[in-house]
Write an enzyme that holds these catalytic residues in place. Sequence first.
Site, mmCIF file in Angstrom:
data_model
loop_
_atom_site.group_PDB
_atom_site.id
_atom_site.type_symbol
_atom_site.label_atom_id
_atom_site.label_comp_id
_atom_site.label_asym_id
_atom_site.label_seq_id
_atom_site.Cartn_x
_atom_site.Cartn_y
_atom_site.Cartn_z
ATOM 1 N N THR A 1 0.807 -1.220 0.000
ATOM 2 C CA THR A 1 0.000 0.000 0.000
ATOM 3 C C THR A 1 0.845 1.278 0.000
ATOM 4 O O THR A 1 1.839 1.360 0.732
ATOM 5 C CB THR A 1 -0.840 0.016 1.300
ATOM 6 O OG1 THR A 1 -1.516 -1.216 1.402
ATOM 7 C CG2 THR A 1 -1.813 1.170 1.329
ATOM 8 N N ARG B 1 -10.773 -10.824 -1.498
ATOM 9 C CA ARG B 1 -10.065 -10.664 -0.219
ATOM 10 C C ARG B 1 -9.978 -9.169 0.140
ATOM 11 O O ARG B 1 -9.739 -8.316 -0.694
ATOM 12 C CB ARG B 1 -8.674 -11.262 -0.371
ATOM 13 C CG ARG B 1 -7.743 -11.038 0.819
ATOM 14 C CD ARG B 1 -6.790 -9.903 0.554
ATOM 15 N NE ARG B 1 -5.797 -9.752 1.617
ATOM 16 C CZ ARG B 1 -4.946 -8.732 1.681
ATOM 17 N NH1 ARG B 1 -4.953 -7.798 0.757
ATOM 18 N NH2 ARG B 1 -4.088 -8.652 2.665
ATOM 19 N N VAL B 2 -10.187 -8.856 1.412
ATOM 20 C CA VAL B 2 -10.089 -7.470 1.877
ATOM 21 C C VAL B 2 -8.904 -7.356 2.825
ATOM 22 O O VAL B 2 -8.824 -8.091 3.817
ATOM 23 C CB VAL B 2 -11.384 -7.038 2.602
ATOM 24 C CG1 VAL B 2 -11.260 -5.589 3.080
ATOM 25 C CG2 VAL B 2 -12.591 -7.200 1.687
ATOM 26 N N GLY B 3 -7.984 -6.456 2.519
ATOM 27 C CA GLY B 3 -6.832 -6.225 3.393
ATOM 28 C C GLY B 3 -7.138 -5.148 4.412
ATOM 29 O O GLY B 3 -8.300 -4.824 4.683
ATOM 30 N N THR C 1 0.896 0.239 6.388
ATOM 31 C CA THR C 1 1.195 -0.476 5.147
ATOM 32 C C THR C 1 1.866 -1.788 5.540
ATOM 33 O O THR C 1 2.615 -1.826 6.510
ATOM 34 C CB THR C 1 2.111 0.364 4.225
ATOM 35 O OG1 THR C 1 2.543 -0.448 3.122
ATOM 36 C CG2 THR C 1 3.342 0.906 4.928
ATOM 37 N N GLY C 2 1.561 -2.852 4.819
ATOM 38 C CA GLY C 2 2.164 -4.141 5.156
ATOM 39 C C GLY C 2 1.157 -5.267 5.026
ATOM 40 O O GLY C 2 0.125 -5.117 4.361
HETATM 41 N N1 GLY Z 1 -1.728 -3.680 3.208
HETATM 42 C C1 GLY Z 1 -2.439 -3.981 2.056
HETATM 43 C C2 GLY Z 1 -3.057 -5.284 2.013
HETATM 44 O O1 GLY Z 1 -2.692 -6.181 2.766
HETATM 45 O O2 GLY Z 1 -3.945 -5.442 1.233
#
Ligand code: GLY
Length: 252
Positions: free
Chosen positions: A137, A165-167, A187-188
């Site tokens: 991200t 899928r939702v991050g 982010t990660g």
């Molecule tokens: N940090 C972004 C994701 O895992 O989708």
Amino acid sequence: MKIICHGGAGHTPKVQDGVDKAAEEGMKILKETNNPTLAATAATIVMEDDFRFNAGTGSCLRDDGRVQNDAAVATSDGRMGAITNLQDFKNPVLVARELLDEFVTMLAGEGAIEFALKKGFKQSKVKGSEKGWTGDTVGAVAQSSDGKISVASSTGGVRGRPVGRVGDTPLWGSGFYCDENIGILATGVGEAITEQLMCYRVYQYNENLEEALEWGVKLLPKDTGVGIIAIRNDGQIYGTSNTSMPFSIIED
Ligand code: GLY
């Protein structure tokens, strides 16, 4: 006025110039408008439009070879907008920004696409990047001269994850948080960040900002890449990561 941008946890320092360019563009807009939402989104768009980053045009691919994007925008006056699994829009962060002034705060998949089309955004194939890892991200936090704060974040997610899928990126309190006290972005690895409700917990930690963010990255195991950036209303600005994370700060 201040801006901090990051180019994604796990990304190579070789893309520092792209993050610097994003911060410069954000600061330019901040100087012109004193509007932190326009500044944070402008900075994020620079990285969405740069194929080297995992957002917008350079997004990584899901396990079926498609691109699905998540993005979020939030402001210190209490508004937020997030989209998830948006397909084939060049600048997802702009679609999320449109939600700031709607009653609905988050839209997914078909609903997000319908909303984007209704708002006049053009849907056209986003091919994404077939390269190996291109970081995570991207995002920006900006503060105007009168202390208002906004955050903007955008991602192609994690390579090979399933469709739908939702991050963490579109999840309030996990990947982003903003109120009159702080603007904060993560982010990660999205699953790990979400399990920790990372952004909100880092805000609640509430020591000096540096200590809080350093505590935050330690919530995850060392081998689980994560980065955090933030601006607090007392002017503290900081970014850190347990991996490489190009980031850029400009203060005026
Ligand atoms: N940090 C972004 C994701 O895992 O989708």
